[in-house]
Design a protein around this motif. Structure first.
Motif, PDB file in Angstrom:
ATOM      1  N   VAL A  65      -1.366   8.600  25.468  1.00 37.51           N
ATOM      2  CA  VAL A  65      -1.598   7.192  25.802  1.00 37.51           C
ATOM      3  C   VAL A  65      -2.099   7.060  27.237  1.00 37.51           C
ATOM      4  O   VAL A  65      -3.012   6.275  27.528  1.00 37.51           O
ATOM      5  N   GLY A  66      -1.516   7.854  28.157  1.00 35.32           N
ATOM      6  CA  GLY A  66      -1.950   7.809  29.542  1.00 35.32           C
ATOM      7  C   GLY A  66      -3.396   8.230  29.713  1.00 35.32           C
ATOM      8  O   GLY A  66      -4.136   7.659  30.534  1.00 35.32           O
ATOM      9  N   THR A  67      -3.836   9.217  28.946  1.00 38.56           N
ATOM     10  CA  THR A  67      -5.221   9.667  29.009  1.00 38.56           C
ATOM     11  C   THR A  67      -6.164   8.595  28.479  1.00 38.56           C
ATOM     12  O   THR A  67      -7.236   8.350  29.042  1.00 38.56           O
ATOM     13  N   LEU A  68      -5.769   7.931  27.407  1.00 37.26           N
ATOM     14  CA  LEU A  68      -6.581   6.827  26.893  1.00 37.26           C
ATOM     15  C   LEU A  68      -6.693   5.708  27.923  1.00 37.26           C
ATOM     16  O   LEU A  68      -7.759   5.103  28.095  1.00 37.26           O
ATOM     17  N   LEU A  69      -5.587   5.430  28.606  1.00 36.21           N
ATOM     18  CA  LEU A  69      -5.595   4.398  29.640  1.00 36.21           C
ATOM     19  C   LEU A  69      -6.580   4.760  30.747  1.00 36.21           C
ATOM     20  O   LEU A  69      -7.393   3.922  31.178  1.00 36.21           O
ATOM     21  N   LEU A  82      -0.446  18.419  24.518  1.00 40.34           N
ATOM     22  CA  LEU A  82      -0.631  17.024  24.911  1.00 40.34           C
ATOM     23  C   LEU A  82       0.555  16.230  24.390  1.00 40.34           C
ATOM     24  O   LEU A  82       0.728  16.071  23.182  1.00 40.34           O
ATOM     25  N   SER A  83       1.389  15.725  25.291  1.00 35.30           N
ATOM     26  CA  SER A  83       2.543  14.934  24.862  1.00 35.30           C
ATOM     27  C   SER A  83       2.084  13.545  24.431  1.00 35.30           C
ATOM     28  O   SER A  83       0.956  13.121  24.705  1.00 35.30           O
ATOM     29  N   GLU A  84       2.979  12.829  23.746  1.00 37.52           N
ATOM     30  CA  GLU A  84       2.655  11.465  23.316  1.00 37.52           C
ATOM     31  C   GLU A  84       2.360  10.566  24.510  1.00 37.52           C
ATOM     32  O   GLU A  84       1.415   9.772  24.498  1.00 37.52           O
ATOM     33  N   ALA A  85       3.160  10.695  25.566  1.00 36.54           N
ATOM     34  CA  ALA A  85       2.946   9.880  26.766  1.00 36.54           C
ATOM     35  C   ALA A  85       1.624  10.236  27.439  1.00 36.54           C
ATOM     36  O   ALA A  85       0.896   9.353  27.914  1.00 36.54           O
ATOM     37  N   GLU A  86       1.284  11.530  27.466  1.00 40.14           N
ATOM     38  CA  GLU A  86       0.014  11.953  28.048  1.00 40.14           C
ATOM     39  C   GLU A  86      -1.156  11.457  27.215  1.00 40.14           C
ATOM     40  O   GLU A  86      -2.222  11.120  27.753  1.00 40.14           O
TER      41      GLU A  86
END
Length: 377
Positions: free
Chosen positions: A203-207, A197-201
């Motif tokens: 935050v994107g998953t939380l969104l 899980l990348s850092e961008a993924e």
């Protein structure tokens, strides 16, 4: 169909065509398949850009989709969802207690349909109570198809920044919540030199969890109340026990889908649909609300009918991208409606009030839902 900014896509409005395309291996979610995106022809500040580019489950296919879905799915197993039932019951009761203290008419969306799912998803994600209203306002702008380019860009920036701050806070003080679990998955992958899980993924998953976890249920509860108040004969069927509250939820999902149309999917090769050909590199819009009213699939499709058999629909998706939180959404909506109409059987539309539609073809409901209550039980 022409979207904001003059962006042209195919709207898939018939039930059977949509069901087929949602599982068609020639249709993908990766925006790099879309010629307009790949060639940089989207207008600057396009209000729907986040739907196309957010790192997460809704923009990937295949192994990446299975990897991300698997990390989140444990939070939405039937057992964990069922375990939330007492807390949802308690929240619904507390909100209705507060409503009983109001004088006269009130906005049901603001006082009940919104805070119930927002508080539930907020607790699941470990969001502070004071953050929830701001997150809701930003997500409202995000799903609006009428936001100005400046507002859309600002909302996306501010929402990502706020969720990044949530991640930072949970790193400092972990909790018993999905955000902490996702951070642990990210850190484990980093230590093992694997991209779990990348850092961008993260935050994107939380969104995605935030928006899908409350906006759709907010609309579902609102649309169900609107339909029941407009069809007192159907309301009587559920109040006298002829049909269960689950029938109200399923028929509302078909009759007045909380998600009108969801962007976007893309043709990886030419696809014949009926008498037209969707060309490779063109975009598709899943028109769930239209599919639910397809007279070729549903007899008397424009009638709200709680005895409809079967009450199957596509409003929670279909295939690999079927809504991961569908069980929770159904539980919240059934609980909300049962408590609301048991407590206030005399609920009625407020006279002289206009409930304007949400200015979005994605989010399908009204901006306000003004009602009055009779004596409480």
């Amino acid at each position: 169909m022409e979207l904001p900014g003059g962006v042209v896509v195919w709207a898939i409005t018939h039930h059977d065509a949509l069901q087929s395309l949602l599982t068609d291996p020639r249709v993908g979610k990766d925006a790099r398949l879309w010629t307009t995106f790949r060639e940089g022809r989207l207008p600057e500040g396009w209000p729907l850009l986040n739907f196309v580019t957010v790192p997460g489950m809704i923009t990937v296919d295949g192994e990446d989709h299975r990897r991300l879905r698997g990390l989140v799915s444990q939070a939405f197993t039937p057992r964990r969802t069922a375990a939330l039932a007492p807390a949802i019951e308690a929240r619904a009761t507390a909100l209705l207690d507060a409503i009983a203290e109001l004088d006269g008419e009130f906005d049901l969306r603001r006082h009940f349909a919104y805070p119930l799912p927002m508080q539930v998803i907020g607790e699941l994600l470990g969001l502070a109570l004071e953050q929830q209203d701001e997150l809701h306002a930003l997500s409202d702008t995000l799903v609006s198809s009428s936001a100005t380019p400046q507002a859309a860009v600002a909302a996306q920036r501010d929402l990502n920044a706020l969720l990044a701050s949530v991640v930072a806070a949970k790193r400092a003080e972990p909790g018993d919540d999905l955000t902490t679990d996702l951070i642990a998955a990210h850190e484990a992958g980093h230590r093992l030199d694997r991209q779990r899980l990348s850092e961008a993924e993260l935050v994107g998953t939380l969104l995605l969890m935030l928006v899908a976890g409350h906006e759709t249920t907010l609309n579902l509860i609102s649309n169900a109340v609107r339909a029941l108040l407009a069809h007192p004969d159907q309301l009587e069927l559920v109040l006298d026990g002829t049909v269960p509250w689950s029938a109200v939820v399923e028929e509302t999902l078909r009759y007045d889908s909380p998600v009108g149309q969801f962007p976007l999917r893309y043709a990886a090769e030419d696809i014949e649909v009926g008498d037209v050909v969707i060309r490779r590199g063109e975009a598709l819009l899943a028109s769930y609300a239209a599919a639910g009213r397809d007279g070729g699939h549903y007899p008397d499709a424009d009638r709200f009918d709680l005895t409809r058999q079967p009450a199957r629909h596509l409003s929670l998706g279909h295939g690999p991208h079927f809504c991961l939180g569908s069980g929770l959404a159904r539980l919240e909506a059934e609980t909300a409606l049962r408590h609301l109409f048991t407590r206030f059987p005399g609920l009625a539309p407020a006279q002289g009030r206009t409930n304007e539609p949400i200015a979005s073809f994605v989010s399908n409901s009204v901006r306000t839902l003004w009602v009055t209550v009779g004596p409480a039980r």
